[in-house]
Design a protein around this motif. Structure first.
Motif, short mmCIF file in Angstrom:
data_model
loop_
_atom_site.label_atom_id
_atom_site.label_comp_id
_atom_site.label_asym_id
_atom_site.label_seq_id
_atom_site.Cartn_x
_atom_site.Cartn_y
_atom_site.Cartn_z
N HIS A 60 0.86 -1.18 0.00
CA HIS A 60 0.00 0.00 0.00
C HIS A 60 0.90 1.23 0.00
N SER A 61 0.59 2.21 -0.83
CA SER A 61 1.53 3.33 -0.98
C SER A 61 0.80 4.64 -1.26
N TYR A 62 1.52 5.75 -0.99
CA TYR A 62 1.03 7.10 -1.28
C TYR A 62 2.11 7.90 -2.01
N PHE A 63 1.69 8.58 -3.07
CA PHE A 63 2.56 9.51 -3.78
C PHE A 63 2.38 10.89 -3.15
N LEU A 64 3.45 11.45 -2.61
CA LEU A 64 3.37 12.71 -1.86
C LEU A 64 3.78 13.92 -2.69
N GLU A 65 4.79 13.77 -3.52
CA GLU A 65 5.29 14.86 -4.36
C GLU A 65 5.71 14.28 -5.71
N ALA A 66 5.66 15.13 -6.73
CA ALA A 66 6.16 14.69 -8.04
C ALA A 66 7.67 14.50 -7.98
N GLY A 67 8.16 13.43 -8.61
CA GLY A 67 9.59 13.16 -8.63
C GLY A 67 10.29 13.86 -9.78
N ASP A 68 11.51 14.33 -9.53
CA ASP A 68 12.34 15.01 -10.53
C ASP A 68 13.16 13.97 -11.29
N LEU A 69 12.99 13.91 -12.59
CA LEU A 69 13.69 12.93 -13.42
C LEU A 69 15.20 13.08 -13.36
N ASN A 70 15.68 14.26 -13.05
CA ASN A 70 17.12 14.54 -13.11
C ASN A 70 17.85 14.28 -11.79
N LEU A 71 17.12 13.93 -10.75
CA LEU A 71 17.74 13.71 -9.45
C LEU A 71 17.65 12.24 -9.06
N PRO A 72 18.67 11.69 -8.39
CA PRO A 72 18.55 10.32 -7.87
C PRO A 72 17.49 10.26 -6.78
N ILE A 73 16.94 9.08 -6.57
CA ILE A 73 15.95 8.86 -5.52
C ILE A 73 16.55 7.97 -4.45
N THR A 74 16.46 8.40 -3.21
CA THR A 74 16.97 7.63 -2.08
C THR A 74 15.83 6.88 -1.41
#
Length: 287
Positions: A60-74
Motif C-alpha cells: 500500500h503506498s502514497y505519492f506525496l510529491e512529483a519526482g524530478d527525473l534529473n535527481l537520484p531517488i533515495t
C-alpha cells in the motif's frame, strides 16, 4: 528502455548502506518520474531486507510529491516486524531530503490453504487479433494528436494491446471498464518471482487511471484535466510466466471531488488470477 533487461537495470537499486538504496529514473513520456518506477524500486529496496525467503503478498503506498527525473531517488527501509509467518517493511523515497513517496509492504511464508479466484472475462479478444501501441504509431501516427503521438514514440520495455481503440476526436462517453493485454519485450525466463513482482508492479501503473476518465470522455481528456496518482495498492496471489501475454482488466466504480478511483485484476493468458490493483488519482478539470 527497450527490453525487460533494460527495465531490470533501472529497478535494481544501488545499495548505499544496509537499509538505504539509491535509484535513477527513466522517462515514460511524462515530465515527472513515472509512479510505477517508484513503486517497483521501493519494492526492490524492501525485498533486499528480506532474508527468510518470504514472498510479497500486498503493498500500500502514497505519492506525496512529483519526482524530478534529473535527481537520484533515495530509498530508506524500516523493518517494522518479522513474525513467525509475516514480515512487514516500510519504505520512504526522497530527493534532496524531500519526502516524495511512502510504501508499506507485507511478506508471507509459503503456506497451504483454500483457493479460489474470480474468472477472467470469456469474451475478451485474443492479443494476436489486436494492434499494439507500436502498431498504432506506425499505422496512424500522422493522424494522431501531437501529445498522443509523442507519448507513443517513447521506447518501452513492455508492449500494450488494448482490446478497444478509442478515437481521440470522437467526443463521447465510454463504458466504465477497459481491458489491456501486455507482454514484456525480451526473455524473462531467468527472473525469479520477487523480480517478476517488481516488474509487474511497474506495469500496473500504466493505463489504470485512464479508465477513470472513460465515463467523462465526451468532455474530459488528458489535455484539459490535471491528473496525478495519489495512492496505489496491490495484492499478489500466484506465480506466473512473463514470456506470454497477460491481461489487465480494469473498471472504475467512482469519480467525485476531483478524484477518480480505479481497480483491476491481472490474469495470465489461460485465466489464472495473478494480482489485483487499486488506485485513486487526481482528476481536476482545468479552467
Amino acid at each position: 528502455m527497450t527490453s525487460i533487461d533494460d527495465l531490470y537495470q533501472v529497478l535494481h537499486l544501488n545499495q548505499i548502506e544496509a537499509l538505504r538504496f539509491e535509484g535513477i529514473s527513466k522517462t515514460v513520456g511524462s515530465p515527472n518520474v513515472f509512479g510505477g518506477q517508484v513503486l517497483a524500486q521501493a519494492l526492490n529496496a524492501a525485498y533486499r531486507s528480506i532474508n527468510n525467503g518470504r514472498i510479497l503478498h500486498s503493498m500500500h503506498s502514497y505519492f506525496l510529491e512529483a519526482g524530478d527525473l534529473n535527481l537520484p531517488i533515495t530509498y530508506d527501509v524500516g523493518v517494522m516486524r518479522d513474525g513467525s509467518s509475516f514480515s512487514v517493511r516500510r519504505v520512504t523515497a526522497s530527493q534532496n531530503d524531500k519526502l516524495i513517496f511512502i510504501l508499506s509492504a507485507s511478506f508471507h511464508k509459503k503456506e497451504d490453504g483454500y483457493s479460489h479466484q474470480m474468472d477472467m472475462k470469456q469474451e475478451v479478444k485474443p492479443p494476436e487479433t489486436l494492434l499494439s501501441w507500436d502498431d498504432m504509431l506506425e499505422q496512424f501516427g500522422d493522424t494522431l494528436p501531437l501529445k498522443t503521438k509523442t507519448f507513443l514514440e517513447i521506447p518501452r520495455p513492455v508492449s500494450f494491446k488494448p482490446t478497444q481503440i478509442t478515437n481521440p476526436f470522437e467526443k463521447k462517453d465510454l463504458p466504465p471498464y477497459m481491458d489491456v493485454w501486455f507482454k514484456v519485450k525480451g526473455d524473462a525466463s531467468a527472473y525469479d518471482l520477487a523480480t517478476k513482482q517488481q516488474i509487474l508492479t511497474y506495469i500496473s501503473d500504466y493505463n489504470i487511471l485512464a479508465v477513470a476518465l472513460h465515463r467523462h470522455a465526451s468532455k474530459a481528456h488528458w489535455g484539459n484535466t490535471q491528473t496525478a496518482s495519489l495512492d496505489h495498492s496491490m495484492w499478489y496471489y500466484r506465480d506466473f510466466d512473463f514470456n506470454d501475454w497477460m491481461l489487465f482488466s480494469m473498471d472504475t466504480p467512482n469519480t467525485s471531488n476531483a478524484r477518480g478511483f480505479a481497480r483491476g485484476n491481472i490474469y495470465t493468458r489461460d485465466g489464472v488470477l495473478v494480482a489485483s490493483v487499486t488506485q485513486e488519482g487526481l482528476m481536476r478539470p482545468l479552467k
